[in-house]
Design a protein around this motif. Structure first.
Motif, PDB file in Angstrom:
ATOM      1  N   GLY A 150       1.814  16.597   1.813  1.00  0.00           N
ATOM      2  CA  GLY A 150       2.684  17.603   1.993  1.00  0.00           C
ATOM      3  C   GLY A 150       2.650  18.318   3.334  1.00  0.00           C
ATOM      4  O   GLY A 150       3.656  19.099   3.898  1.00  0.00           O
ATOM      5  N   ALA A 151       1.735  18.155   4.139  1.00  0.00           N
ATOM      6  CA  ALA A 151       1.517  18.769   5.131  1.00  0.00           C
ATOM      7  C   ALA A 151       2.006  18.029   6.417  1.00  0.00           C
ATOM      8  O   ALA A 151       2.754  17.038   6.204  1.00  0.00           O
ATOM      9  CB  ALA A 151      -0.036  18.806   5.602  1.00  0.00           C
ATOM     10  N   GLU A 152       2.293  18.598   7.640  1.00  0.00           N
ATOM     11  CA  GLU A 152       3.194  17.983   8.701  1.00  0.00           C
ATOM     12  C   GLU A 152       2.553  16.829   9.095  1.00  0.00           C
ATOM     13  O   GLU A 152       3.199  15.946   9.843  1.00  0.00           O
ATOM     14  CB  GLU A 152       3.398  19.077   9.609  1.00  0.00           C
ATOM     15  N   HIS A 153       1.396  16.684   9.152  1.00  0.00           N
ATOM     16  CA  HIS A 153       0.890  15.130   9.494  1.00  0.00           C
ATOM     17  C   HIS A 153      -0.443  14.722   8.661  1.00  0.00           C
ATOM     18  O   HIS A 153      -0.962  15.597   7.796  1.00  0.00           O
ATOM     19  CB  HIS A 153       0.296  15.339  11.105  1.00  0.00           C
ATOM     20  N   ASN A 191      12.285  16.734  -0.617  1.00  0.00           N
ATOM     21  CA  ASN A 191      13.379  16.433   0.400  1.00  0.00           C
ATOM     22  C   ASN A 191      14.422  15.653   0.080  1.00  0.00           C
ATOM     23  O   ASN A 191      15.247  15.159   0.744  1.00  0.00           O
ATOM     24  CB  ASN A 191      12.669  15.806   1.946  1.00  0.00           C
ATOM     25  N   HIS A 207      -4.585  16.372   8.089  1.00  0.00           N
ATOM     26  CA  HIS A 207      -4.126  17.688   8.797  1.00  0.00           C
ATOM     27  C   HIS A 207      -5.466  18.514   8.815  1.00  0.00           C
ATOM     28  O   HIS A 207      -5.365  19.489   9.734  1.00  0.00           O
ATOM     29  CB  HIS A 207      -3.162  18.473   7.833  1.00  0.00           C
ATOM     30  N   THR A 246      -2.037  17.257  15.459  1.00  0.00           N
ATOM     31  CA  THR A 246      -0.636  16.576  15.172  1.00  0.00           C
ATOM     32  C   THR A 246      -0.392  15.489  15.947  1.00  0.00           C
ATOM     33  O   THR A 246       0.041  14.303  15.333  1.00  0.00           O
ATOM     34  CB  THR A 246       0.571  17.708  15.395  1.00  0.00           C
ATOM     35  N   ARG A 278       6.650  16.834  -0.536  1.00  0.00           N
ATOM     36  CA  ARG A 278       5.738  17.136  -1.672  1.00  0.00           C
ATOM     37  C   ARG A 278       6.431  16.363  -2.537  1.00  0.00           C
ATOM     38  O   ARG A 278       7.649  16.332  -3.134  1.00  0.00           O
ATOM     39  CB  ARG A 278       5.598  18.767  -1.880  1.00  0.00           C
ATOM     40  N   TYR A 314       5.153   9.456   4.411  1.00  0.00           N
ATOM     41  CA  TYR A 314       6.152  10.415   4.390  1.00  0.00           C
ATOM     42  C   TYR A 314       5.228  11.840   4.304  1.00  0.00           C
ATOM     43  O   TYR A 314       4.561  12.197   3.432  1.00  0.00           O
ATOM     44  CB  TYR A 314       6.853  10.500   2.883  1.00  0.00           C
ATOM     45  N   THR A 315       5.474  12.634   5.541  1.00  0.00           N
ATOM     46  CA  THR A 315       4.925  13.911   5.733  1.00  0.00           C
ATOM     47  C   THR A 315       5.722  14.788   5.678  1.00  0.00           C
ATOM     48  O   THR A 315       7.122  14.866   5.763  1.00  0.00           O
ATOM     49  CB  THR A 315       4.004  13.873   6.869  1.00  0.00           C
ATOM     50  N   GLY A 316       5.115  16.099   5.211  1.00  0.00           N
ATOM     51  CA  GLY A 316       6.293  17.415   5.481  1.00  0.00           C
ATOM     52  C   GLY A 316       6.892  17.279   4.088  1.00  0.00           C
ATOM     53  O   GLY A 316       7.949  17.859   3.949  1.00  0.00           O
TER      54      GLY A 316
END
Length: 482
Positions: free
Chosen positions: A186-189, A233, A192, A197, A219, A215-217
């Motif tokens: 769920g985090a951007e990288h 997404n 995290h 990053t 959930r 798959y980042t970012g």
């Protein structure tokens, strides 16, 4: 608490922190004057949870994870009770009650209850009867690992929910097994909480090269029949297995029930005693010191050494400074030292070298000339020396941090570099073992028994074997092979 034959020490939990505590007490001869009882709720002898991914990968047998056998406990006068789940603690009566009604009295209580996984908010994970969907697997215990291994298809797909250290270990192990694996974070990288990053992007690229999709970012929000996992997404990932590695918290229910102060973890002072009750201690994942909890082996083992000295009446305090983590996964190299965010807020400066083409990112946080934090991705050739400076708080010259981040230049390759390691260079970050101590051993078995190197994350095993080879020939390194 210098201890007499009547001093009863009850340890609730039989994980890696508890085992290390007992080992430290044995080394000091304390089990001859302390009546030590260890209560483990699993039906097996204490084992190395960090290496569960190696069992999943097929590199280790389950019995190879055993830290100490029941016979070892008996030989050293320690009572080990497996399958002993504690129902509650009565601090006034000074006893613990097991679920079968058994009461065990204590003079000193040590809580080493570890952490527990938390279910992510994904609809469809849990059936109406409260059981997990048959495609869903937790990955916390040896039993979890064995169930997952039994469920593995000959080929197929798996989704790992969580891009932390455990998630990467599980994903890589499944990939080695030939399972097409995807990670959802769920985090951007990835990682995290530990790396930047830029380093996270390099790590994701390394995973994709190893045929693990990332798959980042995003959930996971719903598990539907098929099965398939829907993401927020819009993507839907068809899968045969879902492995949950995201989310966990200190196991504090017993402490709360006993009226001890708990925030995120069981709040302890510099002696690792509960701030509520000086005869109750906590260590490992369940303990909170200086408003911090850790989920790593090295600080837990450091705490075990401090607490053993405290229980033996020796002066000892824990400062919480040694946070060291290694990723144990085939073809992935990550090391984290200290708390970079905290040190940057305190005025630390960054020294950084990155080469995305070869997949390396090395970053130091330096304050007052000392390395106070570091993250290394893809190139761990200098991790021993960096860790040594980190632990000793060495004051470095202006050019030294930058030189430490440059790769080793040796004409003879990895084995030559290992042979040239100085005796005081740290080899095992988990147990704080130097090259000199390894060279002083005659076999891998002796290394494990006397130093505990290779028994934590396992990341030092190759270096240890090469040190033994260089010190006394190949026969030494193969004896007692993991």
């Amino acid at each position: 608490m210098t201890g007499t034959a009547a001093t009863r020490v009850v340890v609730v939990g039989a994980g890696m922190a508890a085992t290390r505590l007992v080992e430290e007490l044995v080394v000091r001869g304390a089990t001859s004057v302390l009546a030590v009882t260890v209560l483990g709720d699993e039906p097996v002898a204490p084992y190395n949870r960090i290496l569960l991914s190696a069992v999943l990968e097929g590199a280790h047998r389950p019995d190879a994870l055993t830290l100490r056998s029941p016979q070892w406990y008996a030989d050293h006068g320690v009572t080990l009770r497996t399958g002993a789940r504690v129902l509650g603690i009565d601090r006034e009566r000074r006893d613990v009650m097991l679920v079968d009604g058994t009461l065990i009295e204590y003079d000193v209580l040590v809580l080493a209850t570890g952490s527990i996984p938390s279910l992510p908010p994904i609809r469809g994970l849990v059936r109406l009867d409260g059981s997990l969907h048959e495609a869903v697997h937790a990955f916390r215990s040896l039993a979890d690992c064995e169930r997952l291994v039994a469920a593995l298809p000959g080929s197929g797909r798996a989704v790992v929910v969580g891009g932390g250290l455990l998630g990467l270990q599980v994903a890589r192990a499944l990939g080695v097994r030939g399972i097409a694996t995807e990670i959802v974070e769920g985090a951007e990288h990835l990682l995290h909480q530990q790396i930047t990053t830029a380093a996270g992007r390099i790590l994701a690229r390394d995973l994709r090269r190893l045929d693990v999709a990332v798959y980042t970012g995003a959930r996971a929000v719903r598990l539907v029949d098929g099965p398939a996992l829907r993401l927020d997404n819009g993507y839907t990932l068809d899968t045969d297995l879902v492995v949950l590695t995201a989310g966990g918290r200190p196991s504090t229910a017993l402490a709360r029930g006993a009226g001890l102060e708990v925030r995120r973890g069981i709040v302890v002072d510099d002696r690792l005693a509960s701030v509520t009750d000086p005869d109750v201690f906590a260590l490992g994942d369940c303990a909170e010191h200086d408003r911090r909890t850790t989920g790593f082996v090295p600080p837990a083992w450091e705490q075990a050494g401090v607490l053993a000295r405290v229980l033996c009446g020796e002066p000892a305090t824990y400062d919480g400074s040694r946070v060291v983590a290694r990723l144990r996964a085939t073809d992935l190299d990550v090391a984290v030292l200290g708390d970079a965010a905290r040190e940057l807020a305190a005025g630390g400066e960054v020294v950084e070298v990155a080469n995305p083409i070869v997949g390396s990112h090395r970053r130091l946080v330096v304050r007052d000339g000392r390395i106070v934090a570091a993250t290394l991705v893809g190139d761990l050739s200098r991790v021993g020396l960096i860790t040594q400076h980190f632990d000793r708080r060495t004051v470095l010259g202006p050019d030294e941090p930058g030189r430490l981040l440059m790769p080793e230049r040796t004409g003879g390759g990895v084995d030559s570099a290992v042979a040239l390691l100085p005796d005081d260079a740290e080899v095992c970050a988990c147990a704080g073992v130097t090259a000199g101590r390894i060279r002083g051993c005659s076999s891998l078995e002796q290394v494990r028994d006397t130093t505990r190197a290779t028994t934590g994350c396992g990341g030092c095993a190759g270096t240890v074997r090469r040190l033994l080879d260089s010190a006394g020939g190949p026969a030494l390194a193969t004896k007692g092979r993991l």
